[in-house]
Design a protein around this motif. Sequence first.
Motif, short mmCIF file in Angstrom:
data_model
loop_
_atom_site.label_atom_id
_atom_site.label_comp_id
_atom_site.label_asym_id
_atom_site.label_seq_id
_atom_site.Cartn_x
_atom_site.Cartn_y
_atom_site.Cartn_z
N GLU B 98 -40.86 -59.28 -17.54
CA GLU B 98 -39.96 -59.02 -18.48
C GLU B 98 -40.03 -60.02 -19.71
O GLU B 98 -40.04 -61.20 -19.43
CB GLU B 98 -38.60 -59.35 -17.59
CG GLU B 98 -37.27 -58.74 -18.22
CD GLU B 98 -37.17 -57.30 -18.44
OE1 GLU B 98 -37.98 -56.55 -17.41
OE2 GLU B 98 -36.58 -56.64 -19.04
N THR B 99 -40.20 -59.60 -20.81
CA THR B 99 -40.13 -60.38 -21.97
C THR B 99 -38.94 -59.90 -22.86
O THR B 99 -38.30 -58.84 -22.73
CB THR B 99 -41.41 -60.21 -22.71
OG1 THR B 99 -41.65 -58.70 -22.98
CG2 THR B 99 -42.57 -60.60 -22.01
N VAL B 100 -38.81 -60.82 -23.82
CA VAL B 100 -37.50 -60.51 -24.70
C VAL B 100 -37.86 -59.66 -25.86
O VAL B 100 -38.98 -60.00 -26.56
CB VAL B 100 -36.94 -61.87 -25.00
CG1 VAL B 100 -35.72 -61.60 -26.12
CG2 VAL B 100 -36.80 -62.59 -23.89
N GLY B 101 -37.25 -58.65 -26.32
CA GLY B 101 -37.56 -58.14 -27.56
C GLY B 101 -37.31 -58.85 -28.84
O GLY B 101 -36.76 -59.76 -28.73
N CYS B 104 -33.57 -59.88 -30.86
CA CYS B 104 -32.36 -60.59 -30.57
C CYS B 104 -31.89 -61.27 -31.40
O CYS B 104 -32.26 -61.67 -32.53
CB CYS B 104 -33.05 -61.88 -29.66
SG CYS B 104 -34.11 -61.59 -28.16
N SER B 108 -28.49 -68.51 -30.31
CA SER B 108 -29.33 -69.60 -29.60
C SER B 108 -30.72 -69.07 -29.12
O SER B 108 -31.54 -69.54 -28.67
CB SER B 108 -28.55 -69.97 -28.26
OG SER B 108 -28.40 -68.49 -27.55
N GLN B 109 -30.79 -67.39 -29.15
CA GLN B 109 -32.09 -66.91 -29.05
C GLN B 109 -33.04 -67.18 -29.99
O GLN B 109 -34.21 -67.39 -30.00
CB GLN B 109 -31.98 -65.57 -28.65
CG GLN B 109 -31.23 -65.13 -27.30
CD GLN B 109 -30.84 -63.73 -27.16
OE1 GLN B 109 -31.30 -62.90 -27.78
NE2 GLN B 109 -29.62 -63.71 -26.31
N ALA B 111 -33.18 -69.51 -31.97
CA ALA B 111 -33.39 -70.92 -32.00
C ALA B 111 -34.73 -71.37 -31.38
O ALA B 111 -35.36 -72.37 -31.35
CB ALA B 111 -32.07 -72.00 -31.30
N MET B 112 -35.35 -70.39 -30.47
CA MET B 112 -36.32 -70.67 -29.95
C MET B 112 -37.61 -69.53 -30.09
O MET B 112 -37.27 -68.22 -30.31
CB MET B 112 -36.50 -70.50 -28.17
CG MET B 112 -37.44 -70.61 -27.50
SD MET B 112 -37.09 -70.40 -25.93
CE MET B 112 -36.57 -72.04 -25.37
N SER B 113 -38.53 -69.92 -30.84
CA SER B 113 -39.62 -68.94 -31.26
C SER B 113 -40.38 -68.06 -30.12
O SER B 113 -40.24 -68.67 -29.05
CB SER B 113 -40.59 -69.77 -31.98
OG SER B 113 -41.68 -70.24 -31.14
N ALA B 114 -40.71 -67.25 -30.73
CA ALA B 114 -41.27 -66.26 -29.57
C ALA B 114 -42.51 -66.96 -28.86
O ALA B 114 -42.73 -66.86 -27.79
CB ALA B 114 -41.85 -64.85 -30.07
N TYR B 117 -41.24 -69.32 -26.50
CA TYR B 117 -40.70 -68.76 -25.14
C TYR B 117 -41.88 -68.33 -24.19
O TYR B 117 -41.62 -68.65 -23.02
CB TYR B 117 -40.08 -67.50 -25.74
CG TYR B 117 -39.36 -66.83 -24.58
CD1 TYR B 117 -40.28 -65.61 -24.29
CD2 TYR B 117 -38.25 -67.06 -24.11
CE1 TYR B 117 -39.59 -64.87 -23.15
CE2 TYR B 117 -37.72 -66.21 -23.14
CZ TYR B 117 -38.45 -65.19 -22.73
OH TYR B 117 -37.98 -64.40 -21.48
#
Lengths: 414, 180
Positions: B98-101, B104, B108-109, B111-114, B117
Amino acid sequence: MKHTENIEKLIKLFCVRKRSAVKTTAELDERIIRNTVLAQKTTKTEPLAAMRPGLWRMIMRNRMTKYVAAAVIVFVMIIGIVEFGKPIGASTAFAAAMDNIRKARTFSCIEMFEVSYEDNDKSGTYLMEQKWMFREPDLKRHEKLTSPWPQYVGEVTICNYGTRQELSFRPAEKTARLRDMVYDYTIDRKTGELKQTQLNTRLRDRILEWSAGAVEDCGNVKLNGQTVRKLQSRHDNRTTTVWIDPQTNYPIQVEHTWTDESRSPVMITAIQIDVELNYKLFSLEAPDDYTLSVDEPGWPDDKRKLMTKVMHLGLMCVIYAGNNDNRFPGELADLVTSGVITEEALKRVLASPNDPDGPPVFRYCKPDSSADWPTEVTLYEIYDEWPEDGVVTCFMDGHSELITDQNRFEELIK
Amino acid sequence: MLEDKLLVLKLKRGSTDALRRIYEKYKDDLLALAISLSYDRAIAEDALHDVFVAFVQYAGNLRLRTSLKSYLSSCIANRVRNLNRAKMDRLAPLSQTETVGADCNNPSQQAMSAELYERIDRAMAELPYPQREVLVLHVQGGMKFRVIAQSQGVSINTVQSRYRYGLDKLRSLLNEEAEK
């Protein structure tokens, strides 16, 4: 780039991002709901029971609670009230004896049952033991014999409904607090009338009812070295055992157990009826070496009255929802048609404390059953201009607040 | 918390609405938890399904000692552990997890680079399972060490050690990657 610092923070951020990105699919939802509903239907469940008035205590505690444990404790007590409230078939002779005891003027007992608790740093279960005493018509003493929190162990609360004062003191901290009960109100469920709180003898009355209903004679047994008569009654999923002093015919111990073994038994022991209780036990003077503080009344009297009324209405709505699969009434009149409250009582509760026959002073907003219960407004005080001392507001879970910040209030009722 | 208690009470009495409400309330959090533990969406979905079916079947005897969410999270962890055991070494390639699209929009999302992550995701996947389980349950599931210890049948010291070792291992894995 090194991540030797704040690794924990980083992981938290990662988890937040990961969690928010995951959603179930419609197909998965449908499959799970279908199968769980099917499993539910094939599993034996208890019949849906109406929520009983005992919820009042739960709601009351919930408003003030700082610890979730308090809500859990009250919840356990409610289960008892729901179950115990049903009438039990009585042995006429024994009931007659019990009826005499009902005229007793003093009462004391120790109540014990297991409860779970949880706060920020600890959780678990413990055996709650509390001692109750009263002396009619207006003296009550409560002692907290056990608690997961050391500061509460031994806490004593004494109420004098005659002088309308309450003293509580904590031996662990050597502190005492005196509170004025002039502003403590309650609502008469039958009439909707607002009145001051008074001594509640319900625990004694219930013990007498249970004792009268226990007609299966188990013979003589020893209890703490004393020969006593043991009686039992079985009712639905509950077994009540009563130990009777053969000399006085008074119950000295009562135990409830359930067919559902996961439910904690309730033991009421050291029962003393019509035994002299020294007035000193009900003294409103703090022990000598304790630091005494006096609680200020805080809210104005009229707001306290309104709060009592709105919480009563909130409770009626919760009871209605309990009977209707979590759906709140479309309008307050539905409470009357469903039999939760009489029309006369509703009218009286809705009216101003100063004008019992006047128009309603609260507005009801039907909440969606999926809303967040502790933050969704159901009732609030009607006003023309924003009152300086705030607006009495009731939430879906039945707790009430005096909101002084107009912006917050408007945000809540959007 | 109070609402959960009421819901469980109603569920015990056969309320389907209460069941739906509990499911709707916790499904996403629990699925995310299961994915974080298993790194396999199929296993995670099975775990969610099995946990809810079992939850309903045993609701009559349910005696909550923690919050409902913690209880369900423990059930998910136990179920994922069993499913993982049944499908040993079935960890999916990272590309299938499962990865993040990219859309986002939560600050807070953002704030974190892909890239970061993905590196953390890889490092998490490399953690020994007991350590990952404690990390995920505590950080993502919000469960207390005491509750995790109870659900796993180990001491609280063991749980705290696993958490500490897990963090140390993650730290070293991330540093190794950074030095490459």
